[in-house]
Design an enzyme around this catalytic site. Structure first.
Site, PDB file in Angstrom:
ATOM      1  N   THR A  63     -11.855   4.893  10.375  1.00  0.00           N
ATOM      2  CA  THR A  63     -11.889   4.276  11.712  1.00  0.00           C
ATOM      3  C   THR A  63     -11.490   5.273  12.804  1.00  0.00           C
ATOM      4  OG1 THR A  63      -9.734   3.363  11.182  1.00  0.00           O
ATOM      5  CG2 THR A  63     -11.589   1.861  11.072  1.00  0.00           C
ATOM      6  N   LYS A 119       0.835  -1.201   0.000  1.00  0.00           N
ATOM      7  CA  LYS A 119       0.000   0.000   0.000  1.00  0.00           C
ATOM      8  C   LYS A 119       0.874   1.257   0.000  1.00  0.00           C
ATOM      9  CE  LYS A 119      -1.961   2.568   3.289  1.00  0.00           C
ATOM     10  NZ  LYS A 119      -2.864   3.231   4.234  1.00  0.00           N
ATOM     11  N   GLN A 158      -4.756   0.898  17.068  1.00  0.00           N
ATOM     12  CA  GLN A 158      -5.920   0.228  16.466  1.00  0.00           C
ATOM     13  C   GLN A 158      -6.769  -0.358  17.592  1.00  0.00           C
ATOM     14  OE1 GLN A 158      -6.774   0.483  13.445  1.00  0.00           O
ATOM     15  NE2 GLN A 158      -5.034   0.428  12.044  1.00  0.00           N
ATOM     16  N   ASP A 173     -13.822  14.724  -4.565  1.00  0.00           N
ATOM     17  CA  ASP A 173     -14.020  16.072  -5.117  1.00  0.00           C
ATOM     18  C   ASP A 173     -15.259  16.013  -6.003  1.00  0.00           C
ATOM     19  OD1 ASP A 173     -13.544  18.732  -6.171  1.00  0.00           O
ATOM     20  OD2 ASP A 173     -11.425  18.467  -5.678  1.00  0.00           O
ATOM     21  N   ILE A 174     -15.508  17.045  -6.791  1.00  0.00           N
ATOM     22  CA  ILE A 174     -16.678  16.995  -7.679  1.00  0.00           C
ATOM     23  C   ILE A 174     -16.426  15.917  -8.744  1.00  0.00           C
ATOM     24  CG2 ILE A 174     -17.395  19.385  -7.280  1.00  0.00           C
ATOM     25  CD1 ILE A 174     -16.100  20.076 -10.002  1.00  0.00           C
ATOM     26  N   PRO A 175     -17.508  15.337  -9.298  1.00  0.00           N
ATOM     27  CA  PRO A 175     -17.358  14.193 -10.211  1.00  0.00           C
ATOM     28  C   PRO A 175     -16.341  14.411 -11.332  1.00  0.00           C
ATOM     29  CG  PRO A 175     -19.661  14.484  -9.663  1.00  0.00           C
ATOM     30  CD  PRO A 175     -18.936  15.641  -9.032  1.00  0.00           C
ATOM     31  N   ASN A 176     -16.398  15.570 -11.985  1.00  0.00           N
ATOM     32  CA  ASN A 176     -15.510  15.812 -13.110  1.00  0.00           C
ATOM     33  C   ASN A 176     -14.035  15.806 -12.685  1.00  0.00           C
ATOM     34  OD1 ASN A 176     -15.286  16.529 -15.943  1.00  0.00           O
ATOM     35  ND2 ASN A 176     -14.414  18.440 -15.161  1.00  0.00           N
ATOM     36  N   THR A 177     -13.749  16.448 -11.575  1.00  0.00           N
ATOM     37  CA  THR A 177     -12.363  16.547 -11.100  1.00  0.00           C
ATOM     38  C   THR A 177     -11.808  15.177 -10.718  1.00  0.00           C
ATOM     39  OG1 THR A 177     -12.814  18.768 -10.320  1.00  0.00           O
ATOM     40  CG2 THR A 177     -10.893  17.683  -9.375  1.00  0.00           C
ATOM     41  N   ARG A 195      -4.227  -7.523  13.604  1.00  0.00           N
ATOM     42  CA  ARG A 195      -3.123  -7.724  14.543  1.00  0.00           C
ATOM     43  C   ARG A 195      -2.955  -9.206  14.841  1.00  0.00           C
ATOM     44  NH1 ARG A 195      -1.899  -3.610  13.120  1.00  0.00           N
ATOM     45  NH2 ARG A 195      -1.406  -1.703  14.238  1.00  0.00           N
ATOM     46  N   ARG A 233       2.393  -1.744  11.054  1.00  0.00           N
ATOM     47  CA  ARG A 233       3.403  -1.857  12.114  1.00  0.00           C
ATOM     48  C   ARG A 233       3.780  -3.262  12.573  1.00  0.00           C
ATOM     49  NH1 ARG A 233       0.253   2.628  15.332  1.00  0.00           N
ATOM     50  NH2 ARG A 233      -1.334   1.665  14.021  1.00  0.00           N
ATOM     51  N   LEU A 240      -4.999   7.047  -2.063  1.00  0.00           N
ATOM     52  CA  LEU A 240      -4.988   8.518  -2.047  1.00  0.00           C
ATOM     53  C   LEU A 240      -6.374   9.088  -1.726  1.00  0.00           C
ATOM     54  CD1 LEU A 240      -2.665   9.308  -5.123  1.00  0.00           C
ATOM     55  CD2 LEU A 240      -2.043   8.925  -2.739  1.00  0.00           C
ATOM     56  N   LYS A 241      -7.366   8.225  -1.594  1.00  0.00           N
ATOM     57  CA  LYS A 241      -8.715   8.614  -1.121  1.00  0.00           C
ATOM     58  C   LYS A 241      -9.276   9.832  -1.858  1.00  0.00           C
ATOM     59  CE  LYS A 241      -8.169   6.736   3.566  1.00  0.00           C
ATOM     60  NZ  LYS A 241      -6.768   6.297   3.619  1.00  0.00           N
TER      61      LYS A 241
END
Ligand code: C5P
Length: 238
Positions: free
Chosen positions: A123, A32, A193, A64-68, A184, A214, A60-61
């Site tokens: 979370t 990741k 966590q 934004d607006i759909p187009n962007t 874990r 970790r 990178l989650k």
């Protein structure tokens, strides 16, 4: 190779990240990459990991607006990553448009289409926290609702807690991918966590990918730690 284990490269530099990838060698096939490492390496770490024939989960989650977002995800797909995240609270139109753009981009560039997974409620939120933001339902119901939006938008799955994975599979289908942090092994420290699950239990629940940081990155012997987790996963029959 078993791709259930995704090791979180929570490092700032390419040197530290690639040192771990090289150290883990054949034990791990999936990594990741998050915001810090991606930005600090100007994205180049993705190519370095791919050059080692490993899978990349780009976290990178996008939100934004759909187009962007649709324009941004075309670039994510062109990097050749194997899976990436969007915020499902960006809504159906944002996700649907992004799915269409990724499909078109991958066809045009003849690259493998990455799986697209939705982030639901982070979370780091508790019930009081999401109420403050203005959500009317509790976390479990909100996550299920967002999972449904991901499904109807053509997304491949979601990021969720292992504790939510079974309900989500029941609602969205067994092929709807669940990617779960909060894992874990019995021998590792929980750290920050709170709701944790062992690798073996995560497999029993039906989790598709577990994101582990970790317990491996901070272990005295990361290779042995990764091998122990792979053995634990390998020994479980669902
Ligand atoms: O070190 P640890 O195993 O807790 O790392 C888990 C990884 O999963 C980290 O990269 C963390 O940012 C990520 N993550 C999480 N909870 C979420 C989403 C992502 O722990 N809800």
């Amino acid at each position: 190779m078993n791709d259930k284990l995704i090791v979180a490269l929570d490092y700032a530099t390419e040197q530290d990240a690639m040192a771990l990838v090289n150290q883990l060698g054949d034990a791990v096939s999936y990594y990741k990459v998050g915001l810090e490492l991606f930005l600090n390496t100007r994205g180049s770490v993705v190519d370095l990991i791919k050059a080692q024939n490993k899978n990349v989960f780009l976290d990178l989650k996008f939100h934004d607006i759909p187009n962007t977002v649709a324009q941004a995800v075309a670039w994510a797909a062109s990097l050749g990553v194997d899976m990436f995240t969007l915020h499902s609270s960006g809504g159906e139109e944002m996700m649907r448009k992004s799915v269409e753009t990724v499909n078109e981009t991958c066809e045009r560039l003849n690259v493998k289409r990455p799986n697209m997974v939705g982030v639901t409620i982070l979370t780091s939120f508790d019930e009081a926290g999401i109420a403050k933001v203005g959500y009317k339902n509790n976390i479990a119901d909100t996550v299920l609702n967002l999972a449904g939006l991901c499904k109807t938008s053509g997304m491949n799955g979601i990021v969720c807690s292992p504790h939510e994975a079974a309900n989500i599979k029941a609602a969205c289908g067994s092929d709807f991918i669940t990617v779960c942090p909060g894992i874990r092994p019995a021998w590792a420290a929980a750290g920050d966590q709170k709701r944790i699950t062992t690798p073996a239990d995560a497999i029993r629940i039906g989790v598709d990918h577990m994101v582990v940081g970790r317990p491996i990155t901070k272990a005295e012997h990361p290779y042995e730690a990764a091998l122990k987790i792979m053995e634990e996963i390998g020994g479980v029959t669902k």
